[in-house]
Write an enzyme that holds these catalytic residues in place. Structure first.
Site, mmCIF file in Angstrom:
data_model
loop_
_atom_site.group_PDB
_atom_site.id
_atom_site.type_symbol
_atom_site.label_atom_id
_atom_site.label_comp_id
_atom_site.label_asym_id
_atom_site.label_seq_id
_atom_site.Cartn_x
_atom_site.Cartn_y
_atom_site.Cartn_z
ATOM 1 N N LYS A 49 0.915 -1.369 -0.085
ATOM 2 C CA LYS A 49 -0.552 -0.187 -0.258
ATOM 3 C C LYS A 49 1.156 0.821 -0.559
ATOM 4 C CE LYS A 49 -4.129 1.696 2.294
ATOM 5 N NZ LYS A 49 -5.369 1.471 3.909
ATOM 6 N N SER A 124 -9.966 2.178 2.831
ATOM 7 C CA SER A 124 -9.073 2.669 1.709
ATOM 8 C C SER A 124 -8.130 1.583 0.597
ATOM 9 C CB SER A 124 -8.175 3.720 2.460
ATOM 10 O OG SER A 124 -7.610 2.844 2.936
ATOM 11 N N SER A 148 -9.980 -0.827 6.303
ATOM 12 C CA SER A 148 -9.693 -0.352 5.686
ATOM 13 C C SER A 148 -8.823 -1.276 4.748
ATOM 14 C CB SER A 148 -8.255 1.203 5.575
ATOM 15 O OG SER A 148 -9.196 2.181 5.247
HETATM 16 N N1 GLN Z 1 -13.331 4.112 6.250
HETATM 17 C C1 GLN Z 1 -12.319 4.648 7.250
HETATM 18 C C2 GLN Z 1 -12.276 6.201 7.072
HETATM 19 O O1 GLN Z 1 -12.752 6.556 6.312
HETATM 20 C C3 GLN Z 1 -11.461 3.625 7.445
HETATM 21 C C4 GLN Z 1 -10.389 3.781 6.937
HETATM 22 C C5 GLN Z 1 -9.240 3.445 6.798
HETATM 23 O O2 GLN Z 1 -9.429 2.443 7.867
HETATM 24 N N2 GLN Z 1 -8.042 3.561 6.927
HETATM 25 O O3 GLN Z 1 -11.499 6.691 7.542
#
Ligand code: GLN
Length: 447
Positions: A49, A124, A148
């Site tokens: 990532k 994400s 995410s």
């Molecule tokens: N969707 C969640 C957010 O936008 C989780 C994102 C994540 O786990 N990095 O914060």
């Protein structure tokens, strides 16, 4: 090829595998899962990532503000991968600074869901999930602050695992919300996830939040025959879409058939989880992202007359809309006059959420939960940011409580979209999480 098989290859076979993978990445370029196909080393290729430092790579958290930044060191997880014969192979697309649930906020453009190009891969870590699902990565690393890893895994039909907070070093991970962030494996099956999890786990002096406790590898001890007590959360599931409810029933039947005991529980959930999470996460993000000032990292605005204008212009031009929204929200909840009403209150709610989970774990070894309320949604469908936040309802509580959880594919909808569910375990009891997941995978396996 699975990670387990790839790790058993001879050096010349690994080279052939890398060459073959390069061709496949090229052939499926339109998915936009890779933002760059860089190579670091010669081992078994692993997709990383774009928020994990790999020495010599341009690592950007899919943000304009980090264009031009080159990582001066390897994250601890990268050092560990290299020591285990793996080699970083490409950077995965993601939501900018890991803020989002769809990978639509990336500076590099959206990633497509391999099961339906009109739908999001989740986020994400959408690039990591889409690549593994499309067969253009053997396995990948993602990060999970509020879902995410697990949610894109569910949307793309792969396995994604978030370790207990403190289990995996965050040294070299671009911080989003430091009290929630964890790095974890995204793989084709449960066994590969356990193998990769073992490689990256363990105490690290360079991360003060890393847990200094003994580590027993999980993969060599995997046991799908253990009979476990699994809690199902009835009030959670009734708000999910019919497809998710159906998968939940499928999983419960499969678990019973495999000899596990089902216990029925309730969690206060939804409303409180989302509110507490979006206060804690944005508060920490507003502090963490203050370092991107045009002086120390990446992109710097030109033609400015003084330092203040340098900060202003760099940040205005460099951050995307969602990141700015969260910095504003986070600064607001931390500001004097609002701190007690929002931030402090959210911290108290966080404790209640943790206590509630612990109560369930007095009677159950694992909790079965949806990962998302629906299968993968369409691009643009969540145009209202609040609506997107609400779709994180089943994942953020796990991060607030610091628990380990694994998302795995259960079945496909009539339209062919994967539906995933998660198993949540006790702190540092990843063995049980993987054992339960392996048993469930064997029982429902559709691919
Ligand atoms: N969707 C969640 C957010 O936008 C989780 C994102 C994540 O786990 N990095 O914060």
């Amino acid at each position: 090829m699975r990670l387990k098989e790839a790790l058993a290859l001879r050096p010349e076979e690994v080279k052939a595998l890398r060459d073959d993978l390069k061709k496949r990445v090229e052939a499926k370029k339109e998915i936009n899962a890779y933002v760059a196909l860089d190579e670091a080393g010669e081992g078994v290729p692993l997709l990383i990532k774009d928020n994990i430092q790999v020495k010599g790579w341009s690592v950007t958290s899919a943000s304009k503000i980090l264009q031009g930044y080159v990582a001066p060191y390897d994250a601890t997880v990268i050092e560990k991968l290299k020591a285990a014969g793996l080699a970083p192979f490409g950077r995965a697309n993601m939501d900018e600074f890991a803020m989002g649930s769809s990978t639509e906020t990336s500076f590099y453009g959206k990633t497509l869901n391999p099961h339906d190009p009109e739908r999001v891969p989740g986020g994400s870590s959408g690039g990591s999930a889409a690549a593994v699902a499309a067969g253009v990565a053997i396995a990948a690393l993602g990060s999970d602050t509020g879902g995410s890893i697990r949610q894109p895994a569910a949307f793309c039909g792969i396995v994604g695992m978030k370790p207990t907070y403190g289990r995996v070093s965050r040294y070299g991970l671009a911080a989003y919300s430091s009290s929630l962030d964890q790095i974890g494996p995204m793989t084709q099956n449960v066994e590969d996830a356990a193998i990769l999890y073992d490689i990256i786990s363990g105490h690290d002096e360079r991360d003060s939040t890393s847990a200094n406790i003994d580590y027993t590898p999980v993969a060599p001890n995997l046991d799908a025959t253990r009979k476990l007590k699994i809690a199902v959360i009835d009030n959670y599931v009734k708000d999910a879409s019919p497809e998710v409810q159906k998968a939940y029933e499928t999983a419960i039947e499969a678990l019973k058939e495999a000899g596990h005991t089902i216990v029925h529980k309730e969690l206060m959930g939804a409303k409180y989880d989302i509110a507490a999470y979006y206060i804690v996460a944005t508060a920490e993000a507003s502090a963490n992202l203050s370092r991107y000032d045009g002086v120390r990292y990446g992109n710097r605005a030109q033609d400015v007359k003084d330092l203040k204008e340098l900060y202003l212009k760099t940040r205005s031009e460099g951050f995307g809309e969602e990141v700015k929204r969260r910095i504003l929200l986070g600064s607001f909840v931390l500001s004097s006059g609002y701190y007690d009403a929002y931030y402090l209150k959210a911290q108290k709610v966080r404790h209640l959420i943790k206590d509630e989970f612990e109560k369930v774990f007095e009677e159950a070894d694992l909790i079965l939960s949806p990962v998302a309320p629906t299968p993968a949604f369409r691009f643009g469908e969540m145009a209202d940011p609040l609506q997107m936040y609400l779709s994180d309802v089943y994942t953020v509580g796990v991060n607030l409580a610091g628990l380990p959880a694994i998302s795995l594919p259960i079945e496909k909808t009539a339209e062919g979209l994967p539906v995933g569910l998660q198993l949540i375990g006790r702190h540092f009891d990843e063995q049980t999480v993987f054992d339960g997941a392996l048993s469930l995978e064997k029982a429902v396996c559709y691919n």
